[in-house]
Design an enzyme around this catalytic site. Structure first.
Site, mmCIF file in Angstrom:
data_model
loop_
_atom_site.group_PDB
_atom_site.id
_atom_site.type_symbol
_atom_site.label_atom_id
_atom_site.label_comp_id
_atom_site.label_asym_id
_atom_site.label_seq_id
_atom_site.Cartn_x
_atom_site.Cartn_y
_atom_site.Cartn_z
ATOM 1 N N GLU A 1 41.227 64.514 32.157
ATOM 2 C CA GLU A 1 42.257 62.948 32.482
ATOM 3 C C GLU A 1 41.563 61.939 32.399
ATOM 4 O OE1 GLU A 1 43.670 63.725 36.668
ATOM 5 O OE2 GLU A 1 44.533 65.107 36.275
ATOM 6 N N PRO A 2 40.883 61.815 31.408
ATOM 7 C CA PRO A 2 40.226 60.611 31.071
ATOM 8 C C PRO A 2 41.520 58.636 30.722
ATOM 9 C CG PRO A 2 40.105 61.734 28.791
ATOM 10 C CD PRO A 2 41.111 62.756 30.141
ATOM 11 N N GLY A 3 40.647 58.187 31.306
ATOM 12 C CA GLY A 3 42.144 56.701 30.658
ATOM 13 C C GLY A 3 40.846 56.056 30.475
ATOM 14 N N ARG A 4 39.962 55.050 31.224
ATOM 15 C CA ARG A 4 39.248 54.671 30.694
ATOM 16 C C ARG A 4 38.776 54.479 29.904
ATOM 17 N NH1 ARG A 4 37.363 50.786 34.954
ATOM 18 N NH2 ARG A 4 38.633 51.820 36.404
ATOM 19 N N TYR B 1 38.252 44.069 41.389
ATOM 20 C CA TYR B 1 36.718 44.683 41.524
ATOM 21 C C TYR B 1 35.846 44.076 41.411
ATOM 22 C CZ TYR B 1 40.337 48.251 40.607
ATOM 23 O OH TYR B 1 41.223 48.860 40.262
ATOM 24 N N CYS C 1 47.371 29.614 41.772
ATOM 25 C CA CYS C 1 46.504 28.610 42.767
ATOM 26 C C CYS C 1 45.960 29.753 43.476
ATOM 27 C CB CYS C 1 47.692 28.351 43.182
ATOM 28 S SG CYS C 1 48.329 27.278 42.068
ATOM 29 N N GLU C 2 44.856 30.287 43.738
ATOM 30 C CA GLU C 2 44.144 31.082 44.387
ATOM 31 C C GLU C 2 42.528 30.929 43.734
ATOM 32 O OE1 GLU C 2 44.903 34.245 46.529
ATOM 33 O OE2 GLU C 2 46.916 34.042 46.275
ATOM 34 N N TYR D 1 43.864 49.421 32.790
ATOM 35 C CA TYR D 1 44.038 48.868 33.987
ATOM 36 C C TYR D 1 43.974 46.830 33.795
ATOM 37 C CZ TYR D 1 42.683 52.858 35.143
ATOM 38 O OH TYR D 1 42.132 54.948 35.859
ATOM 39 N N GLY E 1 37.509 59.676 34.816
ATOM 40 C CA GLY E 1 35.759 58.639 35.740
ATOM 41 C C GLY E 1 34.762 58.613 34.742
HETATM 42 C C1 LIG Z 1 42.763 57.313 37.730
HETATM 43 C C2 LIG Z 1 42.468 58.663 37.460
HETATM 44 C C3 LIG Z 1 42.345 58.560 36.465
HETATM 45 C C4 LIG Z 1 41.345 58.472 35.289
HETATM 46 O O1 LIG Z 1 40.094 58.217 36.071
HETATM 47 P P1 LIG Z 1 39.178 56.894 34.377
HETATM 48 O O2 LIG Z 1 38.360 56.462 35.571
HETATM 49 O O3 LIG Z 1 41.165 55.947 34.011
HETATM 50 O O4 LIG Z 1 39.436 58.395 33.751
HETATM 51 C C5 LIG Z 1 42.402 60.017 36.343
HETATM 52 N N1 LIG Z 1 42.594 61.364 37.304
HETATM 53 C C6 LIG Z 1 43.360 60.677 38.170
HETATM 54 C C7 LIG Z 1 43.911 62.015 39.684
HETATM 55 C C8 LIG Z 1 43.192 59.829 38.783
HETATM 56 O O5 LIG Z 1 43.772 59.868 39.870
#
Ligand SMILES: *Cc1c(COP(=O)(O)O)cnc(C)c1O
Length: 421
Positions: A275-278, A318, A346-347, A375, A239
């Site tokens: 759990e970093p994603g972004r 978003y 077409c939106e 994403y 997050g």
């Molecule tokens: C989406 C998600 C993440 C990653 O979130 P980011 O904002 O991309 O870091 C981590 N854990 C869980 C459970 C999620 O749903």
């Protein structure tokens, strides 16, 4: 920082000019920088140094198998949210003990698949799920390692659609119910409690909500230990936000985040997962697109691109901001004027930016959407029968297509016309 920089007036991904990729494979396409992915993973890994820890990349942000292999080879784990993601992680060679399974709606099949293939733990999100998982594990003669995702009721102060830690959100179980559910879990034969999980939302630009949540987790850890549970692992979710280069918004650095984790949870002696994603993938990718037309409307100018909302959904979904830059660097002092940047779908929602100040661009010019690694490709679709956007990975002066653009034939042959038609 990332590795998309101008050199002699051309935008490069590491040592590869993006216009050369466009000439080879056409547009639109995503391009990722291996050096940026590596650097961002390393920042988190270092931030938690001194704690027993595992950085589990949230692969829902970017799930190409080549990217997973790159991160897996660096020692990353992954956070998966579906059977498909689990299969991708295994295809990338990530060992089961580095796979964490999250998500509010795991099916029995997904549970069995991960138990069979091996995993680190399930992050369980409800009592009914706990009971189903217990039944599935017992039917296989297994015990499923779990954490319970608790909802700490803190407002992450982020976009409505990516806040997950308030009591009105669908995620996790209320903090006040946690002790009861742990007591229930402790007597289930198919369940082995290993820790606690929390994830409060995405694109957070302040540490305060994290710190509030983690303080609650620290207290819960002590309560649960007093109740006799072996809480040895804390999954802190992802997050942390990234700068989308607007309003000079500067989210906290991974090192500040790590220091806060040490401060709030370090004394508990738990293994820490994040759990970093972004933050790992976001600024490691761009979406390159070509200007098809410049259309002078009555009182606005439209820049019509060959990329659409099916290729990059975040602005439509978003209202997200992405910096858009030309592949040819504008000379210093080039005047800018406001244009609407739109796609061909077409939106009306197929609008990337309104009244965005841009340097002069003409049909045929190339542009890059920055911060599109997370994403982006994973949310793409074939809406309007536009072939799925391809992906390219660059490392130094190497570049490779890591997902090819399907042909029209590829697209059409998935449809089946029944014999009785
Ligand atoms: C989406 C998600 C993440 C990653 O979130 P980011 O904002 O991309 O870091 C981590 N854990 C869980 C459970 C999620 O749903």
């Amino acid at each position: 920082m990332d590795h998309f920089l101008y050199r002699d007036g051309r935008l490069f991904a590491e040592d590869v000019a993006l216009d050369t990729i466009a000439a080879e494979i056409g547009t639109p396409f995503y391009c990722y920088s291996a050096a940026t992915l590596t650097r961002h993973f390393g920042l988190f890994d270092e931030a938690l140094e001194g704690l027993d820890h595992l950085v589990c990349f949230a692969m829902k942000s970017l799930s190409n198998v080549a990217v997973l292999k790159l991160l897996g080879d660096l020692g990353a784990g992954v956070d998966v949210v579906s059977g498909g993601e689990y299969a991708r992680a295994r295809a990338a060679g990530i060992p089961g003990e580095r796979i964490v399974f999250s998500g509010v709606g795991k099916t029995r099949d997904e549970m069995a698949q991960a138990l069979e293939g091996g995993l680190r733990q399930f992050n369980v999100e409800s009592e009914p799920e706990l009971l189903v998982l217990d039944a599935v594990a017992r039917s296989m003669g297994r015990r499923a390692p779990i954490t319970l995702r608790v909802n700490p009721d803190v407002d992450a102060q982020t976009h409505e659609k990516i806040a997950t830690g308030r009591k009105e959100d669908k995620f996790g179980v209320p903090l006040a119910r946690a002790r009861d559910i742990y007591a229930q879990a402790a007597i289930l034969e198919g369940i082995e409690v290993v820790g606690i999980d929390v994830h409060i939302g995405s694109q957070l630009t302040s540490l305060a909500p994290f710190e509030a949540a983690y303080g609650k987790i620290a207290r819960l850890t002590e309560e649960l230990r007093a109740d006799g549970h072996d809480i040895r692992r804390l999954d802190l979710g992802g997050g942390l936000g990234i700068p989308y280069i607007r309003d000079n918004e500067m989210p906290p650095l991974p090192s500040d985040y790590g220091a806060m984790v040490h401060r709030t949870l370090g004394h508990l002696g738990c293994e820490i997962e994040i759990e970093p994603g972004r933050l790992i993938s976001g600024n490691a990718g761009v979406l390159v697109s070509r200007v098809l037309y410049v259309k002078e409307g009555e009182d606005r100018t439209f820049l019509i691109l060959d990329a659409g909302m099916n290729d990059l959904a975040r602005p439509a979904m978003y209202g997200a901001w992405h910096d858009v830059v030309p592949l040819v660097e504008p000379a210093a002092g080039t005047p800018r004027r406001p244009v609407d940047i739109v796609g061909p779908v077409c939106e009306s929602g197929d609008t990337f930016a309104r009244a965005r100040d841009m340097p002069p661009l003409a049909a045929g010019d190339l542009v890059a959407f920055r911060s599109a690694g997370a994403y982006g490709a994973v949310m793409s679709s074939e809406y309007n029968s536009r072939p799925l956007v391809p992906e390219v990975l660059v490392r130094g002066d190497h570049s490779a297509v890591i997902r090819a653009r399907p042909t029209f034939d590829d697209m059409i042959k998935r449809d089946i016309v029944p014999s009785w038609l």
